[in-house]
Scaffold this motif. Structure first.
Motif, short mmCIF file in Angstrom:
data_model
loop_
_atom_site.label_atom_id
_atom_site.label_comp_id
_atom_site.label_asym_id
_atom_site.label_seq_id
_atom_site.Cartn_x
_atom_site.Cartn_y
_atom_site.Cartn_z
N VAL A 29 -8.13 -1.70 0.51
CA VAL A 29 -7.80 -0.67 -0.47
C VAL A 29 -8.97 0.27 -0.77
N PRO A 30 -10.16 -0.24 -1.11
CA PRO A 30 -11.26 0.69 -1.41
C PRO A 30 -11.60 1.61 -0.22
N LEU A 31 -11.59 1.05 0.97
CA LEU A 31 -11.90 1.87 2.14
C LEU A 31 -10.78 2.83 2.47
N PHE A 32 -9.52 2.44 2.22
CA PHE A 32 -8.40 3.34 2.46
C PHE A 32 -8.44 4.51 1.48
N GLU A 33 -8.84 4.25 0.24
CA GLU A 33 -8.99 5.34 -0.72
C GLU A 33 -10.03 6.34 -0.21
N GLU A 34 -11.13 5.85 0.33
CA GLU A 34 -12.15 6.73 0.91
C GLU A 34 -11.58 7.51 2.09
N ALA A 40 0.83 -1.21 0.00
CA ALA A 40 0.00 0.00 0.00
C ALA A 40 0.86 1.26 0.00
N SER A 41 1.98 1.22 0.70
CA SER A 41 2.85 2.40 0.73
C SER A 41 3.36 2.71 -0.67
N LYS A 42 3.70 1.68 -1.44
CA LYS A 42 4.16 1.88 -2.81
C LYS A 42 3.01 2.34 -3.70
N HIS A 43 1.85 1.68 -3.55
CA HIS A 43 0.69 1.98 -4.39
C HIS A 43 0.21 3.42 -4.20
N ASP A 64 -9.03 4.98 12.75
CA ASP A 64 -10.06 4.85 11.71
C ASP A 64 -9.51 4.39 10.36
N ILE A 65 -8.23 4.07 10.28
CA ILE A 65 -7.68 3.53 9.03
C ILE A 65 -8.22 2.10 8.88
N PRO A 66 -8.76 1.78 7.71
CA PRO A 66 -9.41 0.48 7.51
C PRO A 66 -8.39 -0.66 7.30
#
Length: 63
Positions: free
Chosen positions: A46-51, A12-15, A32-34
């Motif tokens: 990923v989808p929730l982290f984008e939000e 995720a850090s790279k993405h 609150d980080i998913p």
């Protein structure tokens, strides 16, 4: 483009172009980080982290 639903913190850090150590620190400090823990491994949804990132941006948070 990566279509993974779950990513390790390193992936995720790279993405998301966030430093690995910074993302580890955020996961520890921001409740609150998913994330989901699978055994001893922490994965980011990923989808929730984008939000979460969008919301943090709109709120003007400093990470």
């Amino acid at each position: 483009m990566n279509n993974k639903y779950l990513m390790s913190i390193v992936e995720a850090s790279k993405h998301f172009n966030i430093g690995r150590d910074k993302l580890y620190a955020l996961v520890r400090s921001q409740e609150d980080i998913p994330i989901i823990r699978i055994g001893e491994t922490t994965k980011i949804n990923v989808p929730l982290f984008e939000e979460w990132l969008n919301r943090a941006t709109l709120e003007g948070r400093e990470l």
